[in-house]
Design an enzyme around this catalytic site. Structure first.
Site, PDB file in Angstrom:
ATOM      1  N   GLY A   9      36.303  42.501  26.191  1.00 10.79           N
ATOM      2  CA  GLY A   9      37.286  43.523  26.561  1.00 10.79           C
ATOM      3  C   GLY A   9      37.138  43.885  28.032  1.00 10.79           C
ATOM      4  O   GLY A   9      36.024  43.875  28.575  1.00 10.79           O
ATOM      5  N   GLY A  13      36.530  50.507  28.584  1.00  9.93           N
ATOM      6  CA  GLY A  13      35.158  50.271  28.134  1.00  9.93           C
ATOM      7  C   GLY A  13      34.544  49.035  28.769  1.00  9.93           C
ATOM      8  O   GLY A  13      33.479  49.101  29.393  1.00  9.93           O
ATOM      9  N   PRO A  44      47.033  55.905  30.015  1.00  5.93           N
ATOM     10  CA  PRO A  44      47.537  57.284  30.038  1.00  5.93           C
ATOM     11  C   PRO A  44      48.926  57.421  30.678  1.00  5.93           C
ATOM     12  O   PRO A  44      49.621  58.417  30.424  1.00  5.93           O
ATOM     13  CB  PRO A  44      46.470  58.024  30.854  1.00  5.93           C
ATOM     14  CG  PRO A  44      45.210  57.274  30.574  1.00  5.93           C
ATOM     15  CD  PRO A  44      45.642  55.826  30.514  1.00  5.93           C
ATOM     16  N   CYS A 161      44.881  58.141  17.544  1.00  2.19           N
ATOM     17  CA  CYS A 161      45.301  58.391  18.931  1.00  2.19           C
ATOM     18  C   CYS A 161      46.494  59.348  18.846  1.00  2.19           C
ATOM     19  O   CYS A 161      47.645  58.922  18.793  1.00  2.19           O
ATOM     20  CB  CYS A 161      45.676  57.061  19.587  1.00  2.19           C
ATOM     21  SG  CYS A 161      46.095  57.210  21.317  1.00  2.19           S
ATOM     22  N   VAL A 293      36.938  52.635  21.755  1.00  2.19           N
ATOM     23  CA  VAL A 293      37.710  52.718  20.513  1.00  2.19           C
ATOM     24  C   VAL A 293      37.122  51.815  19.437  1.00  2.19           C
ATOM     25  O   VAL A 293      37.259  52.081  18.243  1.00  2.19           O
ATOM     26  CB  VAL A 293      39.194  52.377  20.810  1.00  2.19           C
ATOM     27  CG1 VAL A 293      40.011  52.313  19.545  1.00  2.19           C
ATOM     28  CG2 VAL A 293      39.795  53.406  21.767  1.00  2.19           C
ATOM     29  N   GLY A 313      39.922  57.743  27.103  1.00  2.77           N
ATOM     30  CA  GLY A 313      39.470  56.841  28.154  1.00  2.77           C
ATOM     31  C   GLY A 313      38.195  57.345  28.802  1.00  2.77           C
ATOM     32  O   GLY A 313      37.275  56.575  29.097  1.00  2.77           O
ATOM     33  N   CYS A 346      41.179  66.212  29.199  1.00  6.70           N
ATOM     34  CA  CYS A 346      42.415  65.489  28.921  1.00  6.70           C
ATOM     35  C   CYS A 346      43.604  66.286  29.424  1.00  6.70           C
ATOM     36  O   CYS A 346      43.617  67.513  29.297  1.00  6.70           O
ATOM     37  CB  CYS A 346      42.556  65.305  27.410  1.00  6.70           C
ATOM     38  SG  CYS A 346      42.614  63.592  26.973  1.00  6.70           S
ATOM     39  N   LYS A 381      47.304  64.958  36.950  1.00  7.12           N
ATOM     40  CA  LYS A 381      47.370  63.706  36.183  1.00  7.12           C
ATOM     41  C   LYS A 381      47.916  62.580  37.067  1.00  7.12           C
ATOM     42  O   LYS A 381      47.419  61.459  37.038  1.00  7.12           O
ATOM     43  CB  LYS A 381      48.236  63.906  34.930  1.00  7.12           C
ATOM     44  CG  LYS A 381      48.174  62.717  33.976  1.00  7.12           C
ATOM     45  CD  LYS A 381      48.550  63.067  32.558  1.00  7.12           C
ATOM     46  CE  LYS A 381      48.419  61.835  31.671  1.00  7.12           C
ATOM     47  NZ  LYS A 381      48.073  62.093  30.312  1.00  7.12           N
TER      48      LYS A 381
HETATM   49  C1  FAD Z   1      49.984  56.158  25.067  1.00  3.69           C
HETATM   50  C2  FAD Z   1      48.533  56.456  25.300  1.00  3.69           C
HETATM   51  C3  FAD Z   1      48.179  57.522  26.121  1.00  3.69           C
HETATM   52  C4  FAD Z   1      46.839  57.819  26.347  1.00  3.69           C
HETATM   53  N1  FAD Z   1      46.535  58.846  27.176  1.00  3.69           N
HETATM   54  C5  FAD Z   1      45.243  59.099  27.481  1.00  3.69           C
HETATM   55  C6  FAD Z   1      44.904  60.125  28.409  1.00  3.69           C
HETATM   56  O1  FAD Z   1      45.780  60.819  28.947  1.00  3.69           O
HETATM   57  N2  FAD Z   1      43.591  60.324  28.689  1.00  3.69           N
HETATM   58  C7  FAD Z   1      42.606  59.573  28.106  1.00  3.69           C
HETATM   59  O2  FAD Z   1      41.421  59.772  28.407  1.00  3.69           O
HETATM   60  N3  FAD Z   1      42.896  58.608  27.204  1.00  3.69           N
HETATM   61  C8  FAD Z   1      44.175  58.344  26.885  1.00  3.69           C
HETATM   62  N4  FAD Z   1      44.486  57.363  25.986  1.00  3.69           N
HETATM   63  C9  FAD Z   1      43.380  56.657  25.298  1.00  3.69           C
HETATM   64  C10 FAD Z   1      42.827  55.489  26.129  1.00  3.69           C
HETATM   65  O3  FAD Z   1      43.863  54.593  26.418  1.00  3.69           O
HETATM   66  C11 FAD Z   1      41.733  54.808  25.332  1.00  3.69           C
HETATM   67  O4  FAD Z   1      40.698  55.741  25.110  1.00  3.69           O
HETATM   68  C12 FAD Z   1      41.162  53.623  26.079  1.00  3.69           C
HETATM   69  O5  FAD Z   1      42.163  52.678  26.339  1.00  3.69           O
HETATM   70  C13 FAD Z   1      40.038  52.990  25.268  1.00  3.69           C
HETATM   71  O6  FAD Z   1      39.505  51.949  26.003  1.00  3.69           O
HETATM   72  P1  FAD Z   1      38.762  50.722  25.284  1.00  3.69           P
HETATM   73  O7  FAD Z   1      38.188  49.899  26.396  1.00  3.69           O
HETATM   74  O8  FAD Z   1      37.847  51.218  24.235  1.00  3.69           O
HETATM   75  O9  FAD Z   1      39.906  49.915  24.494  1.00  3.69           O
HETATM   76  P2  FAD Z   1      41.295  49.345  24.966  1.00  3.69           P
HETATM   77  O10 FAD Z   1      41.862  50.100  26.113  1.00  3.69           O
HETATM   78  O11 FAD Z   1      42.114  49.229  23.743  1.00  3.69           O
HETATM   79  O12 FAD Z   1      40.966  47.884  25.487  1.00  3.69           O
HETATM   80  C14 FAD Z   1      40.578  46.835  24.669  1.00  3.69           C
HETATM   81  C15 FAD Z   1      40.266  45.610  25.520  1.00  3.69           C
HETATM   82  O13 FAD Z   1      39.776  44.573  24.691  1.00  3.69           O
HETATM   83  C16 FAD Z   1      40.588  43.412  24.800  1.00  3.69           C
HETATM   84  N5  FAD Z   1      40.594  42.786  23.460  1.00  3.69           N
HETATM   85  C17 FAD Z   1      41.062  43.330  22.317  1.00  3.69           C
HETATM   86  N6  FAD Z   1      40.829  42.500  21.286  1.00  3.69           N
HETATM   87  C18 FAD Z   1      40.198  41.429  21.805  1.00  3.69           C
HETATM   88  C19 FAD Z   1      39.684  40.232  21.243  1.00  3.69           C
HETATM   89  N7  FAD Z   1      39.757  39.967  19.931  1.00  3.69           N
HETATM   90  N8  FAD Z   1      39.107  39.310  22.069  1.00  3.69           N
HETATM   91  C20 FAD Z   1      39.006  39.569  23.406  1.00  3.69           C
HETATM   92  N9  FAD Z   1      39.471  40.689  23.983  1.00  3.69           N
HETATM   93  C21 FAD Z   1      40.048  41.607  23.189  1.00  3.69           C
HETATM   94  C22 FAD Z   1      41.939  43.909  25.289  1.00  3.69           C
HETATM   95  O14 FAD Z   1      42.637  42.869  25.949  1.00  3.69           O
HETATM   96  C23 FAD Z   1      41.474  45.028  26.238  1.00  3.69           C
HETATM   97  O15 FAD Z   1      41.061  44.488  27.475  1.00  3.69           O
HETATM   98  C24 FAD Z   1      45.822  57.039  25.722  1.00  3.69           C
HETATM   99  C25 FAD Z   1      46.170  55.981  24.883  1.00  3.69           C
HETATM  100  C26 FAD Z   1      47.506  55.683  24.668  1.00  3.69           C
HETATM  101  C27 FAD Z   1      47.871  54.534  23.768  1.00  3.69           C
END
Ligand code: FAD
Length: 403
Positions: A9, A13, A44, A161, A293, A313, A346, A381
């Site tokens: 990923g 993260g 976001p 979410c 996540v 995030g 947030c 923001k």
């Molecule tokens: C509409 C929206 C608004 C948001 N607003 C906010 C906000 O205002 N403030 C805030 O703090 N948070 C916000 N969030 C939450 C935030 O986006 C998440 O907390 C954050 O994206 C989590 O990051 P992550 O790295 O855990 O996962 P993700 O962002 O989901 O990233 C997952 C990564 O893993 C990769 N991946 C997935 N599956 C595989 C696989 N099988 N093999 C290889 N790679 C893979 C993907 O390509 C990606 O690079 C929001 C989310 C959404 C959807």
């Protein structure tokens, strides 16, 4: 001999774990990233893309270039299976061996959980990718041109979410007012939470009242503690028999972790979220760390309708930083840090104002919090997005203190 550290990923993260590992370990060890997506997306800001205030290019950047400048190799691939006993991840394009693994693959969307939930926006929309956001934008533009209709935002049972549904309800309300069309549209929001602003963590004090007042002032119906039965051509069907008329629905489905982790004893829970201890390491396979996540965090309390614990995030970046620290401690010796208090700040934007919440949602008591409303938080923001993307594009420093 140098260790091989594989990060799965490259979003909040994975990106931050890899960068932090490079900083802590120098070039003596090999750090590689395997990720399905070549672009980093600042999620976001997806609501702003959906409302037409941002183009996708403003919130995306090729992540391989940024990682490459730090000497980290990025390989674009989707991992389909993890074989932790053999220390390897199987991708569609290759096999990746490791000594340590950071899993930061976020979630998969369980559209099949409820009939009519739809990844392509035919019956209902979601908001997790730029493609989703652009589909919502087109659907909204068709509705503006029509001059009236019904809009339903929602969080299905099991969804975690939860904030984007609120943000979209307020942003759409503001947009319709600006277009002098508000009187021609109804807006409803339904949610799995027991009350408005519960957010899967039991709420944030008086924020509940603040949100309830906001819904009343904006003439948005808010239906809480309800299960979605389905989305049909006739509308959004709620359990108990209520049907919401709907020309556009945007519904957050429940999540899986990843199917790549399922079926390996001790690695993940049945929904594919990774199991980890207080140091973010898996107990059965201690060379695997989980952040963001993809980590299983059990709900703090039972609710009549299942609500997942959201991971923001910022929480994800804190976890990435702590997992990187602990891997460095494993390799170089040193004291490991507990994941501990994941404080969050947030901002939910409403266009004409915004809501700021700062709290420690996972650490009782949750009363160390601040919640405020004001246009200033909208600008904060925007500034945060600009800074974040400047970090991605030009390498502006990301303050470590907050993480
Ligand atoms: C509409 C929206 C608004 C948001 N607003 C906010 C906000 O205002 N403030 C805030 O703090 N948070 C916000 N969030 C939450 C935030 O986006 C998440 O907390 C954050 O994206 C989590 O990051 P992550 O790295 O855990 O996962 P993700 O962002 O989901 O990233 C997952 C990564 O893993 C990769 N991946 C997935 N599956 C595989 C696989 N099988 N093999 C290889 N790679 C893979 C993907 O390509 C990606 O690079 C929001 C989310 C959404 C959807």
């Amino acid at each position: 001999m140098g260790k091989r550290i594989l990060v799965l990923g490259s979003s909040f993260g994975g990106y931050h774990a890899a960068m932090r590992l490079r900083k802590l370990l120098g070039s003596a060890h090999q750090i590689s990233v395997v990720s399905a997506d070549p672009l980093f997306t600042f999620t976001p800001s997806l609501p702003w893309v959906a409302l037409g205030g941002r183009d996708p290019s403003a919130i995306q950047h090729p992540v391989a270039a940024r990682l490459g400048r730090a000497g980290i190799r990025h390989m674009q691939d989707t991992v389909t299976r993890l074989e932790p006993a053999a220390c390897r991840a199987i991708g569609k394009n290759g096999v990746y061996e490791y000594d340590y693994l950071v899993a930061a693959t976020g979630s998969e969307l369980d559209f099949a959980a409820v009939p009519g939930l739809d990844p392509d926006g035919a019956r209902s929309h979601a908001l997790f990718t730029v493609e989703h956001a652009m589909a919502v934008r087109r659907a909204l533009e068709r509705l503006y041109a029509r001059g009236g209709g019904s809009i339903v935002l929602g969080n299905a049972q099991g969804a975690s979410c939860l904030g984007p549904a609120y943000e979209m309800a307020f942003l759409i309300d503001t947009m319709l007012r600006r277009k002098k069309l508000r009187g021609k549209f109804s807006i409803s929001l339904f949610t799995n939470e027991p009350f408005a602003g519960h957010f899967g963590v039991g709420g944030f004090g008086a924020m509940r009242r603040m949100l309830e007042d906001e819904f009343t002032d904006r003439d948005i119906e808010c239906i809480t503690s309800v299960r979605l039965a389905g989305v049909s051509p006739h509308g959004v069907e709620l359990e108990g028999g209520r049907r919401l008329a709907c020309d556009l629905s945007l519904i957050t489905p429940p999540f899986y972790g990843s199917h790549a982790y399922m079926g390996v004893e001790g690695l993940a829970n049945p929904r594919g979220f990774l199991l980890a201890d207080e140091f973010l390491a898996n107990q059965r396979y201690p060379n695997i760390y989980a952040v963001g996540v993809s980590l299983a965090i059990p709900p703090k309390e039972a609710t009549p309708v299942p609500v997942g614990v959201p991971k923001t995030g910022q929480m994800t970046q804190v976890m990435a930083s702590r997992a990187a620290h602990n891997i460095a401690a494993d390799i170089q010796g040193g004291v490991k840090v507990r994941v501990g208090d994941l404080g969050v700040v947030c901002i939910a934007d409403a266009g004409d104002t915004a809501f700021l919440v700062g709290a420690s949602p996972l650490q009782p008591p949750r009363n160390r919090l601040v919640h405020k409303k004001g246009k200033i938080y909208h600008y904060m923001k925007e500034a945060f997005e600009l800074y974040y993307m400047a970090h991605m594009r030009y390498g502006l420093p990301m303050p470590e203190r907050s993480f």
